[in-house]
Write an enzyme that holds these catalytic residues in place. Sequence first.
Site, PDB file in Angstrom:
ATOM      1  N   CYS B 130       0.727  -1.118   0.124  1.00  0.00           N
ATOM      2  CA  CYS B 130       0.123  -0.015  -0.010  1.00  0.00           C
ATOM      3  C   CYS B 130       0.846   1.260   0.113  1.00  0.00           C
ATOM      4  O   CYS B 130       1.857   1.406  -0.732  1.00  0.00           O
ATOM      5  CB  CYS B 130      -0.838  -0.130   1.189  1.00  0.00           C
ATOM      6  SG  CYS B 130      -2.269   1.239   1.028  1.00  0.00           S
ATOM      7  N   ASP B 283      -9.581  -3.678  -5.982  1.00  0.00           N
ATOM      8  CA  ASP B 283      -8.851  -3.021  -5.059  1.00  0.00           C
ATOM      9  C   ASP B 283      -9.718  -1.785  -4.951  1.00  0.00           C
ATOM     10  O   ASP B 283      -9.696  -0.866  -6.009  1.00  0.00           O
ATOM     11  CB  ASP B 283      -7.636  -2.823  -5.210  1.00  0.00           C
ATOM     12  CG  ASP B 283      -6.884  -2.351  -3.884  1.00  0.00           C
ATOM     13  OD1 ASP B 283      -7.541  -1.511  -3.241  1.00  0.00           O
ATOM     14  OD2 ASP B 283      -5.578  -2.490  -3.792  1.00  0.00           O
ATOM     15  N   HIS B 312      -7.943  -4.993  -1.497  1.00  0.00           N
ATOM     16  CA  HIS B 312      -6.669  -4.370  -1.192  1.00  0.00           C
ATOM     17  C   HIS B 312      -6.301  -5.241  -0.075  1.00  0.00           C
ATOM     18  O   HIS B 312      -5.053  -5.608   0.025  1.00  0.00           O
ATOM     19  CB  HIS B 312      -7.060  -3.452  -0.663  1.00  0.00           C
ATOM     20  CG  HIS B 312      -5.759  -2.432  -0.443  1.00  0.00           C
ATOM     21  ND1 HIS B 312      -5.067  -1.838  -1.391  1.00  0.00           N
ATOM     22  CD2 HIS B 312      -5.062  -1.893   0.689  1.00  0.00           C
ATOM     23  CE1 HIS B 312      -4.012  -1.311  -0.680  1.00  0.00           C
ATOM     24  NE2 HIS B 312      -4.285  -1.306   0.626  1.00  0.00           N
TER      25      HIS B 312
END
Lengths: 108, 344
Positions: B130, B283, B312
Amino acid sequence: MSPWKQWKRAFDQWEGTTAHFIEQWMKSPLLLEPAGAWLSAAMRVKALADKTTAAWWGSLGLPTKRDQERALHALNKLESRLLDLEEQLEDTREELARVRAHDHEHAA
Amino acid sequence: MIRSVLNLLRRSGRPTPAVGQTPADVVHRENKWTLLRYRMRPEGLAYRTPVLLVPSLINRHYVLDLMPGKSFVEHMVAQGHDVYIIDWGTPTDEDRYVDFDEICDRTIGRALRVATRTSGQPRAHLLGYCLGGTLTTIHAAVHPQRVASLLALAAPIRFADDGLLSRWTRTKSFDVDALVEGTGNVPWPLMQAAFHMLRPTLTLSKVAGLLDRAWDDEFLDGFLAIERWGNDNVSFPGEAYRRYIQALYRDDELAAGTMTLAGRPVRLEDIERPVLTIAFTHDHIVPCDSAAVLDQWVGSEDHECWTLPGGHVGAVVSRKAASGLWPRISQWWAEREVGAEPLE
């Protein structure tokens, strides 16, 4: 198919459609601009209130919250720079040991 | 559903599953962050090159070590990798002055140096997840010396997209300076609210999913662990947040090639180490294209992009990931072992 499975399937369809609809709606400037303006205004008021309190506190000759935060941050930075120096010292020691070992081999 | 409700009732009052259980030692501690080294498997390491994991700045590191049997870290340790992870810790009020360069340049640099020095190796594999992936990508572009390879896992690289977060941060009336002035560190509940806005029906969907599958203890444990992680966030250091929003979201500097790190230009084409980009098609937080674009912009000749189904978090910590994604990542690292054959 059980009633629960039927309900779950219908729910999943509803959820997908609703999520897509809300997402499109929330992306609209008609919603985002007022939300941004409200948040920014609230933050400006808070910053002003903090500044006023700090000015009053400072007028008494006392350190403000910001003063303490800056001092603590400076200490953290100092610690970090000391660690940099330790690393450099360690690198130099290792390099020195390598050079000595090399010289020793040549001498032998 | 009745079985699910009965199981939920049976489990109520019991403690939630323990998270982050893989044994680790702290090898470095500085300000609030620590570098953890996971203890190697009993039979020793299979690969010399250490692996440094860099999680997102605003989430706890244990998402990659969720719980026994559902832990990316546990899997990698079992495969014989020497695994390190950055635990960002919890910023306190004075950390409002911690800036982007401090985190991306100095902290990741230190973590890399400590990891390679501790392992006695010249370079380490770098994995960023991320926002951690954005940070590691920027770092690797400027400081490639100790980087053996770069793995960007669901990492946003191109920020100008049609997503809600991108639109929100580009909203003209949203004054990031006022936010940082007003809050210092940007509070995690504010950021969590923004993530909830990405899919407002998610809570309902979770409840329905829970009622559907709560009869399965393994599912329930995983669900509770993820929920615990999802509600255990940390605030964003103010100065770092200001630059993150302005330089990355608003000016999209990585895409424009105008980003700098501690005064040095960040050019993604300078990344010449092997690069693996992993993006997920569902995502909602980091749109697939925003992550996948890295593969086109790096200068490395050894680069791959895996576009995989999933979201995600789920795609990284699920049972499916344990049997699919994790072994593939381990293999990718194994094939890029630095300077020597694997120890086995």
